[in-house]
Design an enzyme around this catalytic site. Structure first.
Site, mmCIF file in Angstrom:
data_model
loop_
_atom_site.group_PDB
_atom_site.id
_atom_site.type_symbol
_atom_site.label_atom_id
_atom_site.label_comp_id
_atom_site.label_asym_id
_atom_site.label_seq_id
_atom_site.Cartn_x
_atom_site.Cartn_y
_atom_site.Cartn_z
ATOM 1 N N CYS A 160 64.199 13.138 23.816
ATOM 2 C CA CYS A 160 63.734 13.700 22.542
ATOM 3 C C CYS A 160 64.297 12.878 21.381
ATOM 4 O O CYS A 160 63.557 12.321 20.587
ATOM 5 C CB CYS A 160 64.144 15.165 22.438
ATOM 6 S SG CYS A 160 63.353 16.213 23.672
ATOM 7 N N ILE A 222 59.289 25.661 16.324
ATOM 8 C CA ILE A 222 59.918 26.903 16.763
ATOM 9 C C ILE A 222 58.984 27.528 17.792
ATOM 10 O O ILE A 222 57.804 27.762 17.510
ATOM 11 C CB ILE A 222 60.130 27.877 15.581
ATOM 12 C CG1 ILE A 222 61.065 27.264 14.531
ATOM 13 C CG2 ILE A 222 60.691 29.210 16.074
ATOM 14 C CD1 ILE A 222 61.178 28.092 13.247
#
Length: 283
Positions: A160, A222
């Site tokens: 990531c 989120i």
């Protein structure tokens, strides 16, 4: 804390719902976020609106520096962050390249310390960077990359936060870190600590002064099962004054980081925080 809270609110106010194929969940998503950390002024970006386990974050980065490829080695340092991806990801469990329990494959630090060459050799990116910086050399390519598409199939997870680019101006060291994807409720507090600490450590072992760290996030999101906790709990809390990080001054070389350094060599002072929040984790 301000830039962290601004990003969380921006995702909630402006985000777009995107279906994530890997996890089967929806994510409220924004594109592009830029955060900065003043490492030279010891402005440690530790989240105070919930308890942040900063030792685990630093332990994970130390594992990357050492080139670890096994979740057990990370646990021994104090980070359990790779347990699930190494042992509960069904695609990886079925992968013929997986060596057994706790094996992560050729991810993150393995690429940073032993990038495979076509001739059968390897490249130690981090050692080259440290050697150059110690000599006062910045060739405009002091880049630590974990992103090797040719070996994605040999690891449990694509990186990531995939690239760290160091720059030297005089005797001040700067860092630009690039992150393709960020689980903001769970991951960002770790990633902020890691970017900050990486610059602080590399500056210390190369004899340079730390400057600014610049943290670029492309996809900030989120997950749908995290939204209520973020919106209705964490963002309702008032932040405390920031903490500060101290690093053992006896850490003077890459070899030190590879051999004897533990979490006892890092200390955070003045850390006030609200209660921990258990956000769901998506494997």
């Amino acid at each position: 804390m301000k830039q962290y809270l601004e990003l969380c609110n921006r995702i909630i106010d402006e985000g777009t719902w995107i279906e994530n194929e890997r996890t089967g969940k929806r994510c409220l998503t924004v594109i592009n976020a830029d955060l900065t950390y003043n490492v030279g002024n010891n402005e440690f970006p530790l989240i105070t609106t919930r308890k942040s386990f900063w030792k685990s974050a630093i332990a994970e980065m130390l594992g990357y520096i050492r080139g670890y490829d096994n979740a057990a080695d990370f646990r021994a340092l104090g980070a359990k962050t790779w347990d699930a991806n190494a042992n509960e990801n069904q695609v990886w469990l079925n992968n013929p390249h997986r060596k057994g329990v706790d094996d992560m494959g050729r991810v993150y630090g393995v690429q940073g310390r032993a990038w495979s060459k076509p001739d059968g050799g390897t490249v130690d990116q981090l050692k080259k960077i440290v050697d150059n910086l110690k000599a006062g050399v910045d060739d405009r390519g002091e880049i630590l990359s974990f992103y090797n598409p040719g070996e994605f199939h040999m690891g449990c997870l694509r990186p990531c936060m995939h690239t760290h680019n160091f720059s030297l101006l005089g005797d001040t060291l700067y860092l630009n870190s690039f992150q393709r994807s960020c689980d903001v409720p769970l991951g960002l507090n770790f990633n902020q600590v890691q970017v900050y600490t990486l610059l602080a450590l590399i500056a210390q072992i190369t004899g340079k002064k730390p400057g600014m760290a610049y943290h670029k996030i492309v996809n900030a999101h989120i997950y749908e099962d995290q939204l209520a906790l973020m919106r209705d709990v964490q963002l309702k809390r008032e932040p405390f004054e920031p903490a500060s990080l101290s690093i053992n001054p006896d850490i003077k070389s890459l070899e030190d980081l590879e051999t004897w350094v533990t979490m006892d060599d890092f200390e955070v002072s003045g850390y006030q925080h609200h209660e921990a929040i258990k956000y769901p984790f998506s494997v």
